[in-house]
Motif scaffolding. Structure first.
Motif, short mmCIF file in Angstrom:
data_model
loop_
_atom_site.label_atom_id
_atom_site.label_comp_id
_atom_site.label_asym_id
_atom_site.label_seq_id
_atom_site.Cartn_x
_atom_site.Cartn_y
_atom_site.Cartn_z
N PRO A 99 0.86 -1.19 0.00
CA PRO A 99 0.00 0.00 0.00
C PRO A 99 0.90 1.24 0.00
O PRO A 99 1.89 1.29 0.70
N GLY A 100 0.54 2.22 -0.82
CA GLY A 100 1.37 3.43 -0.89
C GLY A 100 2.76 3.13 -1.41
O GLY A 100 3.75 3.61 -0.86
N ALA A 101 2.85 2.35 -2.46
CA ALA A 101 4.12 1.84 -2.96
C ALA A 101 5.07 2.91 -3.49
O ALA A 101 6.28 2.68 -3.56
N LEU A 102 4.55 4.07 -3.87
CA LEU A 102 5.41 5.07 -4.51
C LEU A 102 6.59 5.49 -3.64
O LEU A 102 7.74 5.47 -4.09
N LEU A 103 6.33 5.87 -2.40
CA LEU A 103 7.44 6.31 -1.54
C LEU A 103 8.47 5.21 -1.30
O LEU A 103 9.67 5.46 -1.43
N VAL A 134 4.23 11.22 -10.07
CA VAL A 134 5.52 10.75 -9.56
C VAL A 134 6.48 11.92 -9.41
O VAL A 134 7.13 12.09 -8.37
N HIS A 135 6.55 12.75 -10.42
CA HIS A 135 7.43 13.92 -10.36
C HIS A 135 7.03 14.85 -9.20
O HIS A 135 7.89 15.40 -8.51
N GLY A 136 5.73 15.00 -8.98
CA GLY A 136 5.25 15.84 -7.90
C GLY A 136 5.73 15.37 -6.54
O GLY A 136 6.10 16.18 -5.68
N VAL A 137 5.74 14.06 -6.33
CA VAL A 137 6.22 13.52 -5.06
C VAL A 137 7.73 13.73 -4.93
O VAL A 137 8.22 14.15 -3.88
N ILE A 138 8.46 13.47 -6.01
CA ILE A 138 9.92 13.65 -5.97
C ILE A 138 10.26 15.11 -5.68
O ILE A 138 11.14 15.40 -4.86
N SER A 139 9.58 16.03 -6.33
CA SER A 139 9.92 17.44 -6.14
C SER A 139 9.38 18.01 -4.83
O SER A 139 9.90 19.00 -4.33
N PHE A 140 8.37 17.38 -4.25
CA PHE A 140 7.81 17.86 -2.98
C PHE A 140 8.74 17.57 -1.81
O PHE A 140 8.95 18.41 -0.94
N TYR A 141 9.29 16.37 -1.77
CA TYR A 141 10.14 15.96 -0.65
C TYR A 141 11.59 16.36 -0.91
O TYR A 141 12.20 15.88 -1.87
N VAL A 183 11.16 8.12 -13.72
CA VAL A 183 9.79 8.57 -13.48
C VAL A 183 8.79 7.79 -14.32
O VAL A 183 7.78 7.30 -13.79
N ALA A 184 9.03 7.67 -15.61
CA ALA A 184 8.06 7.00 -16.49
C ALA A 184 7.84 5.53 -16.13
O ALA A 184 6.69 5.09 -16.01
N PRO A 185 8.90 4.72 -15.94
CA PRO A 185 8.64 3.32 -15.59
C PRO A 185 7.95 3.15 -14.23
O PRO A 185 7.13 2.26 -14.06
N ILE A 186 8.27 4.01 -13.28
CA ILE A 186 7.60 3.93 -11.98
C ILE A 186 6.13 4.29 -12.13
O ILE A 186 5.25 3.60 -11.61
N ALA A 187 5.85 5.35 -12.87
CA ALA A 187 4.46 5.77 -13.09
C ALA A 187 3.68 4.66 -13.80
O ALA A 187 2.55 4.33 -13.40
N LEU A 222 2.81 1.74 -11.48
CA LEU A 222 1.83 2.02 -10.43
C LEU A 222 0.53 2.62 -10.97
O LEU A 222 -0.33 3.02 -10.19
N ALA A 223 0.41 2.68 -12.29
CA ALA A 223 -0.77 3.27 -12.93
C ALA A 223 -1.00 4.72 -12.45
O ALA A 223 -2.11 5.12 -12.14
N LEU A 224 0.09 5.47 -12.40
CA LEU A 224 0.05 6.88 -12.03
C LEU A 224 0.49 7.70 -13.24
O LEU A 224 1.07 7.16 -14.19
N THR A 225 0.28 8.99 -13.19
CA THR A 225 0.82 9.84 -14.23
C THR A 225 2.27 10.17 -13.88
O THR A 225 2.67 10.09 -12.70
N ARG A 226 3.04 10.56 -14.89
CA ARG A 226 4.40 11.00 -14.62
C ARG A 226 4.38 12.24 -13.73
O ARG A 226 5.26 12.43 -12.90
N ALA A 227 3.36 13.06 -13.91
CA ALA A 227 3.24 14.27 -13.07
C ALA A 227 3.05 13.89 -11.60
O ALA A 227 3.59 14.57 -10.72
#
Length: 176
Positions: free
Chosen positions: A36-40, A72-79, A58-62, A65-70
């Motif tokens: 659960p919450g695999a992105l982090l 994934v990028h948003g999480v990376i740039s937030f933290y 970013v693209a392969p992770i997105a 996880l069936a997420l947008t690149r935005a």
């Protein structure tokens, strides 16, 4: 009849994952995909393995996880602890929270920039040996100003203590 003008096309540039990094990114995805919450956990695993999260990851992770690149990028740039490029050999984090500022952290930061050769607005020294980053509370307020070097926390850091800590690191790095 009006003459038709060519329209500008929008070309999206997606950074490609360097093949050198692909196995680490794929291993992180496999290890954490079903959590659960695999992105982090995936981002942490990639950074632990590579020292940073390359833009091409970013693209392969997105996709995995069936997420947008935005997303994934948003999480990376937030933290602020996620990097998109490798850090220098020594990472120095100087606390900039209110308690540390009240005890001279801004003076220590200016001194650190000068001593390490880190330009205003930059985080890495020109020689590639130092990464200097602001931190917003290291949880050491009673001993402010605080500084984290790698995983070692230092308190009551003034300019002379900063110089002593940096000199000790320089001495460790030199071969005997």
């Amino acid at each position: 009849m009006r003459e038709r003008r060519p329209t500008e096309s929008i070309v999206e540039v997606i950074p490609l994952l360097d093949p050198v990094h692909a196995s680490s990114v794929e291993a992180a995805i496999r290890a954490h995909h079903d959590e659960p919450g695999a992105l982090l956990p995936i981002l942490h695993a990639v950074q632990d393995a590579l020292g940073h999260v390359p833009p091409g990851a970013v693209a392969p992770i997105a996709r995995a996880l069936a997420l947008t690149r935005a997303d994934v990028h948003g999480v990376i740039s937030f933290y602020p602890d996620f990097r998109n490029a490798p850090a220098a050999r020594h990472v120095v984090k100087l606390c900039q929270a209110e308690a540390c500022q009240a005890m001279g952290a801004l003076e220590v930061l200016a001194h650190a920039r000068q001593q390490l050769g880190v330009a205003e607005g930059a985080t890495d020294s020109a020689d590639g040996r130092w990464t200097l980053e602001p931190a917003y509370c290291l949880g050491n307020c009673a001993l402010s100003p605080a500084m984290l070097v790698g995983e070692r926390l230092h308190g009551r850091v003034d300019t002379s203590r900063f110089d002593a800590i940096v000199a000790a690191l320089d001495n460790e790095a030199r071969p005997a």
